[in-house]
Design a protein around this motif. Structure first.
Motif, short mmCIF file in Angstrom:
data_model
loop_
_atom_site.label_atom_id
_atom_site.label_comp_id
_atom_site.label_asym_id
_atom_site.label_seq_id
_atom_site.Cartn_x
_atom_site.Cartn_y
_atom_site.Cartn_z
N THR A 47 0.73 -1.22 0.05
CA THR A 47 0.03 0.07 -0.04
C THR A 47 0.63 1.07 0.01
O THR A 47 0.79 2.21 -0.79
N LEU A 95 -7.88 -1.94 4.69
CA LEU A 95 -6.95 -1.00 4.98
C LEU A 95 -7.51 0.44 5.35
O LEU A 95 -8.64 0.71 4.77
N VAL A 112 -3.97 0.92 -5.36
CA VAL A 112 -3.76 0.10 -4.02
C VAL A 112 -4.25 -1.45 -4.21
O VAL A 112 -3.35 -2.14 -3.84
N VAL A 116 -1.72 -4.41 -3.76
CA VAL A 116 -1.93 -5.46 -2.60
C VAL A 116 -2.14 -6.76 -3.13
O VAL A 116 -1.66 -7.66 -2.45
N ILE A 133 -10.72 -0.63 1.44
CA ILE A 133 -10.20 0.56 1.63
C ILE A 133 -11.23 1.74 2.35
O ILE A 133 -12.25 1.66 1.84
#
Length: 155
Positions: A47, A95, A112, A116, A133
């Motif tokens: 990230t 996240l 991201v 990931v 997220i």
């Protein structure tokens, strides 16, 4: 008429399901288990690699991390702002991000997620089923520490 799909079940028949013996983590020679902390660190580092991510974690976590970084010999946690659930063959990642001002949050989230998923799947062999997220804050350029603050119009 014989098709490739019709031949597949005959070739994979065994005492155990194909997903258990053909996976990267479980084989006839043994099994590999991966700790949640390992996946958490991989996801955190992946990230942070994405431009536009300022930090990970909520306000209290970031404040504690800032204090910890000032202690000699202490290191920042690579898994800060990351929580994971790891099963035998799959993982899910959550996240908490602080995003740089001016960055498209939708584009950042896609980047991201892609980073990931790629990192966790390549390093662990686990299938990442979801990456959730939560953007909890926006970093403004004036938020930098050490910058002089304007106290008035005239000096």
């Amino acid at each position: 008429m014989t098709t490739a799909a019709a031949k597949v079940p005959a070739q994979t028949s065994s005492a155990q399901p194909a997903t258990k013996t053909d996976g990267a983590l479980v084989s006839a020679q043994g099994s590999t288990s991966i700790s949640d902390v390992v996946v958490q660190k991989i996801a955190g580092l992946a990230t942070r690699e994405v431009p536009g991510v300022h930090a990970l974690g909520g306000g209290a976590v970031r404040a504690f991390s800032a204090i910890r970084e000032r202690i000699p010999g202490a290191t920042a946690s690579a898994g800060q702002g990351v929580s994971v659930e790891v099963g035998e063959t799959q993982a899910a990642v959550d996240l908490q991000l602080v995003v740089e001002y001016g960055v498209s949050i939708a584009d950042l989230a896609r980047s991201v997620r892609r980073n990931v998923i790629t990192a966790v799947e390549q390093m662990t062999g686990l299938q990442v089923v979801e990456v959730n997220i939560h953007v909890g804050d926006l970093h403004l350029p004036s938020d930098e520490e050490g910058e002089p603050t304007d106290t008035g119009r005239v000096q």
